[in-house]
Design a protein around this motif. Structure first.
Motif, PDB file in Angstrom:
ATOM      1  N   GLU B  28       0.822  -1.212   0.000  1.00  0.00           N
ATOM      2  CA  GLU B  28       0.000   0.000   0.000  1.00  0.00           C
ATOM      3  C   GLU B  28       0.856   1.263   0.000  1.00  0.00           C
ATOM      4  O   GLU B  28       0.454   2.296  -0.531  1.00  0.00           O
ATOM      5  CB  GLU B  28      -0.946   0.004   1.220  1.00  0.00           C
ATOM      6  CG  GLU B  28      -2.105  -0.973   1.047  1.00  0.00           C
ATOM      7  CD  GLU B  28      -3.055  -0.990   2.231  1.00  0.00           C
ATOM      8  OE1 GLU B  28      -2.850  -0.196   3.179  1.00  0.00           O
ATOM      9  OE2 GLU B  28      -4.002  -1.796   2.208  1.00  0.00           O
ATOM     10  N   ALA B  29       2.032   1.162   0.629  1.00  0.00           N
ATOM     11  CA  ALA B  29       2.917   2.325   0.695  1.00  0.00           C
ATOM     12  C   ALA B  29       3.785   2.446  -0.551  1.00  0.00           C
ATOM     13  O   ALA B  29       4.554   3.394  -0.687  1.00  0.00           O
ATOM     14  CB  ALA B  29       3.800   2.218   1.941  1.00  0.00           C
ATOM     15  N   GLY B  30       3.678   1.458  -1.440  1.00  0.00           N
ATOM     16  CA  GLY B  30       4.511   1.468  -2.649  1.00  0.00           C
ATOM     17  C   GLY B  30       5.966   1.167  -2.336  1.00  0.00           C
ATOM     18  O   GLY B  30       6.863   1.535  -3.096  1.00  0.00           O
ATOM     19  N   LEU B  31       6.188   0.485  -1.225  1.00  0.00           N
ATOM     20  CA  LEU B  31       7.557   0.138  -0.837  1.00  0.00           C
ATOM     21  C   LEU B  31       7.881  -1.266  -1.315  1.00  0.00           C
ATOM     22  O   LEU B  31       6.998  -2.101  -1.470  1.00  0.00           O
ATOM     23  CB  LEU B  31       7.705   0.180   0.691  1.00  0.00           C
ATOM     24  CG  LEU B  31       7.505   1.534   1.354  1.00  0.00           C
ATOM     25  CD1 LEU B  31       7.410   1.361   2.862  1.00  0.00           C
ATOM     26  CD2 LEU B  31       8.650   2.462   1.000  1.00  0.00           C
ATOM     27  N   ASP B  32       9.151  -1.491  -1.491  1.00  0.00           N
ATOM     28  CA  ASP B  32       9.594  -2.797  -1.950  1.00  0.00           C
ATOM     29  C   ASP B  32      10.245  -3.528  -0.779  1.00  0.00           C
ATOM     30  O   ASP B  32      11.351  -4.039  -0.888  1.00  0.00           O
ATOM     31  CB  ASP B  32      10.567  -2.585  -3.124  1.00  0.00           C
ATOM     32  CG  ASP B  32      11.046  -3.886  -3.723  1.00  0.00           C
ATOM     33  OD1 ASP B  32      10.317  -4.879  -3.575  1.00  0.00           O
ATOM     34  OD2 ASP B  32      12.137  -3.897  -4.307  1.00  0.00           O
ATOM     35  N   SER B  33       9.546  -3.558   0.368  1.00  0.00           N
ATOM     36  CA  SER B  33      10.155  -4.139   1.570  1.00  0.00           C
ATOM     37  C   SER B  33      10.173  -5.658   1.504  1.00  0.00           C
ATOM     38  O   SER B  33       9.243  -6.274   1.017  1.00  0.00           O
ATOM     39  CB  SER B  33       9.354  -3.730   2.812  1.00  0.00           C
ATOM     40  OG  SER B  33       9.178  -2.350   2.858  1.00  0.00           O
ATOM     41  N   ARG B  34      11.261  -6.235   2.000  1.00  0.00           N
ATOM     42  CA  ARG B  34      11.333  -7.697   2.148  1.00  0.00           C
ATOM     43  C   ARG B  34      11.012  -8.021   3.593  1.00  0.00           C
ATOM     44  O   ARG B  34      11.746  -7.640   4.501  1.00  0.00           O
ATOM     45  CB  ARG B  34      12.754  -8.178   1.837  1.00  0.00           C
ATOM     46  CG  ARG B  34      13.079  -8.240   0.358  1.00  0.00           C
ATOM     47  CD  ARG B  34      14.547  -8.612   0.168  1.00  0.00           C
ATOM     48  NE  ARG B  34      14.850  -9.947   0.669  1.00  0.00           N
ATOM     49  CZ  ARG B  34      15.937 -10.255   1.375  1.00  0.00           C
ATOM     50  NH1 ARG B  34      16.809  -9.327   1.706  1.00  0.00           N
ATOM     51  NH2 ARG B  34      16.167 -11.492   1.755  1.00  0.00           N
ATOM     52  N   ILE B  35       9.890  -8.707   3.795  1.00  0.00           N
ATOM     53  CA  ILE B  35       9.476  -9.051   5.158  1.00  0.00           C
ATOM     54  C   ILE B  35       9.982 -10.462   5.443  1.00  0.00           C
ATOM     55  O   ILE B  35       9.617 -11.415   4.751  1.00  0.00           O
ATOM     56  CB  ILE B  35       7.940  -9.028   5.306  1.00  0.00           C
ATOM     57  CG1 ILE B  35       7.324  -7.781   4.647  1.00  0.00           C
ATOM     58  CG2 ILE B  35       7.533  -9.178   6.770  1.00  0.00           C
ATOM     59  CD1 ILE B  35       7.649  -6.478   5.292  1.00  0.00           C
ATOM     60  N   ILE B  36      10.847 -10.600   6.426  1.00  0.00           N
ATOM     61  CA  ILE B  36      11.433 -11.908   6.723  1.00  0.00           C
ATOM     62  C   ILE B  36      11.116 -12.312   8.153  1.00  0.00           C
ATOM     63  O   ILE B  36      11.386 -11.561   9.088  1.00  0.00           O
ATOM     64  CB  ILE B  36      12.974 -11.871   6.568  1.00  0.00           C
ATOM     65  CG1 ILE B  36      13.356 -11.405   5.160  1.00  0.00           C
ATOM     66  CG2 ILE B  36      13.576 -13.242   6.849  1.00  0.00           C
ATOM     67  CD1 ILE B  36      14.841 -11.190   5.001  1.00  0.00           C
ATOM     68  N   VAL B  37      10.520 -13.499   8.301  1.00  0.00           N
ATOM     69  CA  VAL B  37      10.336 -14.054   9.642  1.00  0.00           C
ATOM     70  C   VAL B  37      11.586 -14.855   9.936  1.00  0.00           C
ATOM     71  O   VAL B  37      11.929 -15.775   9.198  1.00  0.00           O
ATOM     72  CB  VAL B  37       9.087 -14.954   9.696  1.00  0.00           C
ATOM     73  CG1 VAL B  37       8.972 -15.632  11.064  1.00  0.00           C
ATOM     74  CG2 VAL B  37       7.840 -14.136   9.401  1.00  0.00           C
ATOM     75  N   THR B  38      12.294 -14.501  11.000  1.00  0.00           N
ATOM     76  CA  THR B  38      13.605 -15.121  11.216  1.00  0.00           C
ATOM     77  C   THR B  38      13.947 -15.304  12.688  1.00  0.00           C
ATOM     78  O   THR B  38      13.495 -14.538  13.540  1.00  0.00           O
ATOM     79  CB  THR B  38      14.710 -14.271  10.547  1.00  0.00           C
ATOM     80  OG1 THR B  38      15.965 -14.930  10.713  1.00  0.00           O
ATOM     81  CG2 THR B  38      14.799 -12.879  11.174  1.00  0.00           C
TER      82      THR B  38
END
Lengths: 254, 218
Positions: B28-38
């Motif tokens: 929605e924010a137009g971000l290219d974030s990589r969300i990692i569960v770690t």
């Protein structure tokens, strides 16, 4: 202040939504994920899936439904029906459920409530109490969709499971379920007043006034309903507007 | 360059919803974030943002965190040394405090001068856990905060908790909610912020807050 909650309940069998009238005469009302999406957009406060899949082999279908729902909906999701073991709970939580509701397993062995609450936290352990009136002002816990009596007093049982760590009680009046005659208010009030944890009233909703009565007169923290929403009799917004007019604090939908 | 957001997995409950909600907020924010569960300390230490969720009890969560070798140090490295934005959710927020009193006394990370205590509202008819949707009321500091400040009057969020964070120093208090007492709803100081409620379960309001967190440049 904390608002009363409206929780649509979807009965799910083999991955499809059904809703029974007194648990027979099931009608297919569609795909659970699509329905969940609609309720999320409509501003339902939570959502409950009750899995009534009979065959154990087909139960993993539900995990897929839960996981697809969690991807599409950012609202609390409770899953019940056939939850028996720590492994059942773990699988559902990992698939994306926020709470699980226990029924028969807790009746057979109340200590499982303590074990699961210690393991996963009280916030995700709901105990479903299906109660039937056996004498005026006296209610008994039943299992198997209201067919099997247990001899256990519903009020005492609710107090017991709350003390063992249940975070919430989902109370269904089996006398009213599917009748559309309204909640059993004396039962709801007896249990809501007896336990310190929130009680969700269920069973018998046919009109919006019934929702009001569950909170105002039954002292429940939340009301659960199925068919009045599924078949489009009323929308969540209409239900909330009606409850607000009756003086019940609700979260408004923009 | 796309940012890496590390959601810390220390065996505490369902992380899928936090992951999915952050991913949606990023889109929605137009971000290219990589969300990692770690649960890998090196991934956490090098992340651009850190999210610490948490359900269950303070002591259990703390034990879970300490059970993974180097994880606590990695969080410290990312958040306290590098100053990356940090979001604690529910018990994840509680762990930001100095001390927790849930089933014994446990030490928190000590970033916020507060103590996590059992909720005891004066009105005995109020149910514990505090469960459901409650209204968020910002403090002056909250209104001025880039993340908390996106909350508007009348916005509600989903709470489920029996313990709350009592603050010794109110300057970190960004928002409260009323449950027979003013319950700490959002705390923050510098590059760290914590919410008592679950933004990942709070529909539009939650997504709005997560988006502001992803866009935050403290």
């Amino acid at each position: 202040m904390l608002k009363a909650r409206i929780i649509p309940c979807l009965d799910v069998k083999d991955g499809r939504v059904v809703k029974g009238v007194n648990f027979v005469d099931l009608k297919d009302a569609g795909d659970p994920v699509e329905q969940a999406r609609v309720y999320d957009a409509a501003g339902a406060d939570e959502l409950t899936f009750l899995d009534i899949t009979a065959s154990h082999e087909k139960r993993d279908i539900l995990l897929d439904v839960v996981s697809r729902t969690a991807e599409a909906c950012f609202m609390p999701l409770t899953v019940g029906g056939g939850v028996r073991t720590e492994e059942d709970v773990r699988k559902l939580l990992l698939a994306g459920a926020d709470k699980v509701s226990l029924m028969t397993a807790a009746v057979k062995n109340p200590d499982i409530v303590r074990q699961l609450a210690e393991k996963f936290g009280s916030q995700c352990i709901v105990v479903a109490v299906d109660a039937k009136e056996v004498a005026p002002g006296k209610w008994e816990v039943f299992t198997h969709g209201g067919r099997t009596p247990t001899g256990i007093d519903a009020v005492e049982y609710s107090k017991q499971v709350a003390a063992l760590g249940a975070g919430e009680i989902l109370l269904t009046s089996m006398d009213r379920d599917g009748t559309r005659e309204g909640f059993n208010i004396p039962l709801t009030r007896a249990i809501s007043d007896a336990v310190s944890v929130p009680v969700i009233a269920s069973g018998g909703v046919g009109t919006l006034d019934h929702l009001v009565e569950g909170i105002r007169d039954g002292h429940a923290s939340a009301v659960l309903a199925a068919s009045i929403f599924h078949f489009g009799d009323y929308s969540i917004a209409e239900a909330k507007a009606h409850m607000i007019r009756a003086g019940i604090p609700m979260r408004e939908i923009d | 360059m796309s940012e890496t957001v590390a959601i810390i997995d220390y065996g505490s409950g369902n992380l899928r919803s936090a992951e999915k909600a952050l991913a949606r907020a990023g889109v929605e924010a137009g971000l290219d974030s990589r969300i990692i569960v770690t649960d890998k300390p090196d991934v956490v230490a090098s992340a651009d943002r850190v999210v610490l969720p948490g359900v269950g009890a303070f002591g259990d969560c703390r034990r879970g965190l300490l059970a993974i070798d180097g994880l606590k140090e990695a969080i410290r490295e990312a958040v306290r040394v590098k100053g990356q934005p940090f979001l604690g959710i529910c018990v994840g927020m509680h762990l930001m405090a100095r001390e927790g009193h849930e089933h014994g006394t446990h030490q928190g990370m000590g970033w916020i001068d507060g103590v996590v205590e059992k909720m005891e509202p004066a009105d005995g008819s109020l149910k514990i856990p505090h469960m459901g949707w409650n209204e968020i009321e910002l403090t002056d500091a909250g209104r001025a905060h880039p993340v908390a400040g996106v909350i508007e009057p009348g916005d509600h969020a989903y709470f489920v908790h029996s313990y709350h964070m009592a603050l010794a120093d109110k300057s970190a208090l960004l928002a409260t909610t009323d449950y027979g007492m003013a319950v700490t709803a959002i705390v923050g100081e510098g590059n760290i912020i914590g919410t008592q409620f679950h933004p990942e379960k709070s529909q539009k309001v939650g997504l709005k807050l997560l988006r502001a967190f992803l866009e935050w440049r403290p």
